[in-house]
Scaffold this active site. Structure first.
Site, PDB file in Angstrom:
ATOM      1  N   LYS A 100     -18.571  94.594 -53.816  1.00  0.00           N
ATOM      2  CA  LYS A 100     -17.667  95.980 -53.628  1.00  0.00           C
ATOM      3  C   LYS A 100     -17.126  96.514 -54.985  1.00  0.00           C
ATOM      4  O   LYS A 100     -16.683  95.732 -55.605  1.00  0.00           O
ATOM      5  CB  LYS A 100     -16.796  95.900 -52.599  1.00  0.00           C
ATOM      6  CG  LYS A 100     -15.897  97.371 -52.362  1.00  0.00           C
ATOM      7  CD  LYS A 100     -15.130  97.161 -51.079  1.00  0.00           C
ATOM      8  CE  LYS A 100     -14.587  98.394 -50.725  1.00  0.00           C
ATOM      9  NZ  LYS A 100     -13.497  98.502 -49.575  1.00  0.00           N
TER      10      LYS A 100
ATOM     11  N   SER B 103     -14.414 101.716 -45.717  1.00  0.00           N
ATOM     12  CA  SER B 103     -14.827 101.860 -46.995  1.00  0.00           C
ATOM     13  C   SER B 103     -15.802 100.986 -47.589  1.00  0.00           C
ATOM     14  O   SER B 103     -16.506 101.581 -48.626  1.00  0.00           O
ATOM     15  CB  SER B 103     -13.659 101.814 -47.898  1.00  0.00           C
ATOM     16  OG  SER B 103     -13.100 100.393 -47.911  1.00  0.00           O
TER      17      SER B 103
ATOM     18  N   SER C  19     -11.807  98.111 -42.992  1.00  0.00           N
ATOM     19  CA  SER C  19     -12.897  98.695 -44.097  1.00  0.00           C
ATOM     20  C   SER C  19     -14.205  97.558 -44.171  1.00  0.00           C
ATOM     21  O   SER C  19     -15.246  97.631 -44.874  1.00  0.00           O
ATOM     22  CB  SER C  19     -12.492  98.993 -45.314  1.00  0.00           C
ATOM     23  OG  SER C  19     -11.718 100.402 -45.559  1.00  0.00           O
TER      24      SER C  19
END
Lengths: 95, 488
Positions: free
Chosen positions: B80, B155, B179
Site C-alpha cells: 500500500k 482505503s 480499511s
C-alpha cells in the site's frame, strides 16, 4: 451543532487550510452533518467513565536520552521544495 | 514453467520456488506483466517498481539456491502506498505527497526485504487512508475486479483489487476503521487487521495513531499467516509497539474447532443489514457449526455509537498528524507564496482533497478551545464503553462473528457525494479499531455476483485463533479460490 460559513472560515484558518470561497457553503453543510453524527454521543451516559487513549491502556514507553540517529541532513533535504545551504527556505518572516 | 502461477497461493508458490519449479525472476516477471496488462482496467497501482523488483528477484533466487530462504523469499508482494519506501515515491494517494520520494523504509517494508520478498510496487488507496471506496485517491478510483463499475472498498482498495485479480499473490494494507477488512470483503479476499501494536507503525504515514494498524491481505488465511509472521514484532521506533513474543502463526492453522464458542452480536444482524448478505453470513455460520463450533447470541450494546465515536477521534488525530504537511520540508508547495501563512494555507488547500480537508476541519474544531471536552473527551469516554462491551463478550465466547459490511460493493459514484452514507459502510468494522482488537474478513459467498465477507473478531493478540478459524473454513469451502472471470 450547525456551522455557518464564518465558522468554517474560522476553523479553516486555525487548521491553515485554504478553502475556495465557492466551496465554503458545501463544507458548512457536510461538517454540520458530521457534527450532528457526533452529537449522538450525548445520548450516552458517561459519568465516571475514564477516557480511553490507548486500547491496552499502555503508558508511554521511555528510552535513555542518548543520540541514536545519524545526521542525514542532505539526504533528507534532497526532495524538499526549496533548500539553500542546508536550510529550508520559506518566505521572509521578519522584515 | 507453467503459465498458471497466478492461480497459486503464496504457500504453493513458496514450495514451487524451493523445488525449483520456477524462479523468482520468472514469477516476478509474470506478475509484473499481469499488473501492466490490467492497470488501465483496474488502476490498482500508483507506482510499479519493475526494475527494482527484478533485482530483488535475482537476489532472492540466489538466496534460494544457497539454501538461505526465509518465509517469503522470492514471493512478489504489493505494498500500500502508505508505507515509506526508500527512493520510491510514497504518495499516500495524495497530491500533497505526489512529489515525495521517501528517504527511508518503513519497518514493515524492511521486514519483507530482510525476509527476501520482492516488492512489485505501491498500490492505490484513498487519500491518506480516508475513505471506504478508494474514490478519494488523487490517482483516480480503483475498480473492483468482480464488477468494473463497482468500488473495491477502501482505503486499501488497490491492495484488495490486486490480490482479487491475482496480479499480486499478497499485499499489505492498513486498517484504521476497516480499511483492510472492508475492501477484502468487497473484493472476495482474506485480510487481517492485527491487534493494535502487533505490527510496527514506523514509516507508515499516520492517519489516526491510536487506531492505525497494518496487516496482510491475500487469497487465504494460510497466506495471511505467512505474511503476518514477517510483519509482526516489537519495534522500538514505534512507541506503541507491543513487546509480546510473536507466536508461530502457521502452527495452529489446522487445529480442530470442536467446542470453540462463537458469539453473534445481535446488533450486527439488525436494521441496515442487507437481507441477502445476512443469508450468506448465516450459511457461513452454519459451516462453523458443522466444524464443531458452538454458536451463541451475544450483545454489544454500544455498537451504534462506534461510527459517531470514530468520526470524532479519527479526525482529531488526523488534524494533528497531517499538520506536518506544510509545504516547507517535503511534499507539495504552492506557487509564489506571499508570506509564510499563505504558503501553509495554499500548499495545504491545493495538496489535500475534499474528504481529507473535511476531516482536518472536523478534527481542528473538535480539539479547539471550548469544544475539546464536548467532543474529543466525550468520544474517548464512549470509546471505553465500546471496548468494555467486547471485554464482557470475550468472557463468554472465543470468537465473535458477523458480516464485514452491511451490503455488497456499491457502484462507483453511488456514495461519493454523501459522506455520511459512505461512513456507514464501516459500521461493523470501526468498533474493532476503537477497542484495538484483531479482526479478519473471509470470503463467504456472493450477492448479485459481488463478494461478501464474513468478519471474525478475536480477543487481544489472538491472531492465531482467527487464522485457525479462517483456515478451517477455507478447507471446507472454496470461496477464497474464486477468481473473477476476466482475470482467471
Amino acid at each position: 451543532m450547525a456551522l455557518e460559513k464564518k465558522d468554517v472560515e474560522a476553523i479553516a484558518h486555525l487548521a491553515r487550510v485554504a478553502i475556495d470561497e465557492a466551496d465554503v457553503e458545501d463544507y458548512a453543510e457536510s461538517l454540520s452533518n458530521i457534527l450532528g453524527l457526533a452529537d449522538q454521543l450525548n445520548s450516552v451516559d458517561t459519568d465516571g467513565v475514564t477516557p480511553m487513549a490507548h486500547p491496552m491502556h499502555m503508558v508511554q514507553r521511555l528510552r535513555a536520552d542518548e543520540v541514536s540517529e545519524t545526521n542525514q541532513r542532505e539526504h533528507l533535504q534532497e526532495h524538499a521544495p526549496a533548500v539553500e545551504r542546508g536550510l529550508f527556505l520559506v518566505p521572509q518572516v521578519i522584515d | 514453467m507453467s503459465n498458471d502461477m497466478h492461480s497459486k497461493t503464496i504457500s504453493e508458490l513458496a514450495i514451487g520456488l524451493r523445488n525449483g519449479d520456477f524462479s523468482s525472476e520468472e514469477l516476478t516477471r509474470s506478475y509484473l506483466d499481469r499488473i501492466n496488462a490490467s492497470q488501465e482496467r483496474l488502476n490498482a497501482f500508483i507506482t510499479v517498481t519493475d526494475e527494482q523488483a527484478m533485482k530483488q528477484a535475482q537476489a532472492a533466487d540466489q538466496r534460494i539456491t544457497a539454501g538461505d530462504s526465509g518465509i517469503l523469499t522470492g514471493i512478489p508482494i504489493a505494498h500500500k502506498d502508505i508505507f515509506c519506501t526508500d527512493g520510491v515515491r510514497t504518495s499516500c494517494g495524495s497530491k500533497m505527497l505526489d512529489p515525495f520520494i521517501a528517504p527511508y523504509d518503513a519497518k514493515v517494508i524492511e521486514n519483507f526485504q530482510n525476509d527476501g520478498a520482492v516488492m512489485l510496487g505501491k498500490t492505490n488507496m484513498d487519500e491518506f487512508a480516508m475513505g471506504s471506496s478508494n474514490e478519494t485517491s488523487f490517482y483516480g478510483a480503483v475498480k473492483n475486479p468482480w464488477a468494473l463499475d463497482a468500488v473495491p472498498g477502501g482505503s486499501s482498495g488497490g491492495s484488495a483489487a490486486a490480490v482479487a485479480a491475482r496480479i499480486a499473490p499478497g499485499a499489505t494494507g492498513t486498517d484504521t476503521g476497516g480499511s483492510i477488512r472492508q475492501p477484502a470483503a468487497l473484493c472476495g479476499i482474506t485480510g487481517i487487521k492485527p491487534t493494535y501494536g502487533r505490527v510496527s507503525r514506523y514509516g507508515m504515514i499516520a492517519y489516526a495513531s491510536s487506531l492505525d494498524q497494518a496487516g496482510p491481505m491475500a487469497a487465504s488465511a494460510e497466506d495471511c499467516a505467512m505474511m503476518l509472521q514477517v510483519m509482526a514484532g516489537f519495534d522500538k521506533r514505534d512507541s506503541t509497539s507491543s513487546e509480546r513474543d510473536v507466536p508461530d502463526y502457521s502452527a495452529d492453522l489446522s487445529k480442530d474447532l470442536s467446542g470453540m464458542k462463537i458469539g453473534l452480536p445481535k446488533e450486527y444482524f439488525g436494521e441496515g443489514l442487507d437481507g441477502d448478505v445476512a443469508k450468506v453470513i448465516e450459511t457461513a455460520i452454519d459451516e462453523y457449526k458443522k466444524l464443531g463450533a458452538e454458536v451463541v447470541e451475544i450483545s454489544l450494546p454500544n455498537t451504534h455509537m462506534a461510527v459517531p465515536t470514530y468520526y470524532v477521534v479519527a479526525p482529531a488525530e488526523c488534524s494533528s498528524n497531517l499538520s506536518r504537511m506544510d509545504g516547507v520540508r517535503f511534499g507539495h508547495r504552492c506557487e509564489d507564496p506571499k508570506d509564510l501563512e499563505d504558503l501553509y494555507k495554499r500548499s495545504r488547500g491545493e495538496g489535500f482533497g475534499t474528504e481529507v480537508k473535511r476531516r482536518i476541519l472536523i478534527g481542528a474544531y473538535a480539539l479547539s478551545s471550548g469544544y475539546y471536552d464536548a467532543y474529543y473527551l466525550k468520544a474517548q469516554r464512549v470509546r471505553n464503553l465500546i471496548s468494555e462491551d467486547f471485554k464482557q463478550a470475550f468472557e463468554k465466547v472465543d470468537l465473535i462473528m458477523g458480516p464485514t459490511t452491511p451490503t455488497p460493493a456499491f457502484n462507483l459514484g453511488e456514495k461519493s457525494d454523501d459522506p455520511l452514507a459512505m461512513y456507514l459502510a464501516d459500521i461493523y468494522t470501526i468498533a474493532v479499531n476503537l477497542a484495538g482488537l484483531p479482526g479478519m474478513s473471509l470470503p463467504a459467498g456472493f450477492v448479485n455476483d459481488r463478494p461478501i465477507g464474513l468478519q471474525l473478531i478475536g480477543n487481544y493478540f489472538e491472531e492465531s485463533r482467527l487464522l485457525n478459524a479462517g483456515y478451517k473454513f477455507q478447507q471446507a469451502t472454496d470461496w477464497h479460490q474464486k477468481i473473477p472471470g476476466e482475470f482467471a
